[in-house]
Design a protein around this motif. Structure first.
Motif, mmCIF file in Angstrom:
data_model
loop_
_atom_site.group_PDB
_atom_site.id
_atom_site.type_symbol
_atom_site.label_atom_id
_atom_site.label_comp_id
_atom_site.label_asym_id
_atom_site.label_seq_id
_atom_site.Cartn_x
_atom_site.Cartn_y
_atom_site.Cartn_z
ATOM 1 N N PRO A 3 5.711 3.368 -8.104
ATOM 2 C CA PRO A 3 4.884 3.858 -8.075
ATOM 3 C C PRO A 3 4.472 4.800 -6.863
ATOM 4 N N GLU A 4 4.178 3.722 -5.635
ATOM 5 C CA GLU A 4 4.116 3.518 -4.254
ATOM 6 C C GLU A 4 4.916 4.734 -3.581
ATOM 7 N N LYS A 5 6.456 3.908 -3.758
ATOM 8 C CA LYS A 5 7.604 4.749 -3.638
ATOM 9 C C LYS A 5 8.284 6.647 -3.890
ATOM 10 N N ARG A 6 6.932 6.465 -5.088
ATOM 11 C CA ARG A 6 7.458 8.369 -6.172
ATOM 12 C C ARG A 6 6.941 9.444 -4.473
ATOM 13 N N GLY A 7 8.061 9.796 -5.084
ATOM 14 C CA GLY A 7 7.322 11.789 -4.334
ATOM 15 C C GLY A 7 8.167 11.122 -2.537
ATOM 16 N N ARG A 8 8.024 10.711 -1.938
ATOM 17 C CA ARG A 8 8.699 9.942 -0.972
ATOM 18 C C ARG A 8 10.231 10.522 -0.836
ATOM 19 N N ARG A 9 10.666 10.785 0.405
ATOM 20 C CA ARG A 9 11.953 10.818 0.648
ATOM 21 C C ARG A 9 12.597 9.934 0.735
ATOM 22 N N PHE A 10 14.163 10.062 -0.251
ATOM 23 C CA PHE A 10 14.787 8.568 -0.384
ATOM 24 C C PHE A 10 15.468 8.355 0.783
ATOM 25 N N LYS A 11 15.378 7.036 1.383
ATOM 26 C CA LYS A 11 15.984 6.331 2.479
ATOM 27 C C LYS A 11 17.801 6.086 1.982
#
Length: 102
Positions: A3-11
């Protein structure tokens, strides 16, 4: 994704995991049996993934090869669907990063 990674640009690690899963799914559907199509698919994924992370295309071949090894799949499933060998790991690929664009 957590959930905390949702919305972040893929690394890079996200992209490598995504490519491995895409190639695994394609193999399960028999796409790898059609050599010309599967090569096109690898090239397409290698080109497309650049939209998300420019350092990811050189890992395309490794991701396709990973999906061909049943032991990798078993390890992934038994490890609660986590790919510890790529999460947070930034290694230099063993290929020319411009190979996909020549």
């Amino acid at each position: 994704r957590e959930p905390e990674k949702r919305g972040r640009r893929f690394k890079l690690d996200d992209c490598r995991i995504w490519m491995r899963l895409m190639f695994w799914a394609a193999r399960e559907e028999g796409a790898a049996e059609h050599k010309v199509f599967f090569q096109w698919y690898q090239d397409f994924i290698g080109h497309f993934i650049n939209v998300y992370e420019r350092s990811a295309p050189p890992y395309t071949a490794e991701s396709a090869e990973w999906s061909a090894n049943e032991e990798n799949i078993k390890k992934y499933l038994s490890n609660k669907r986590v790919m510890e060998d790529v999460i947070g790991v930034n290694v230099e690929p063993q290929v020319n990063p411009y190979e996909f664009f020549t």
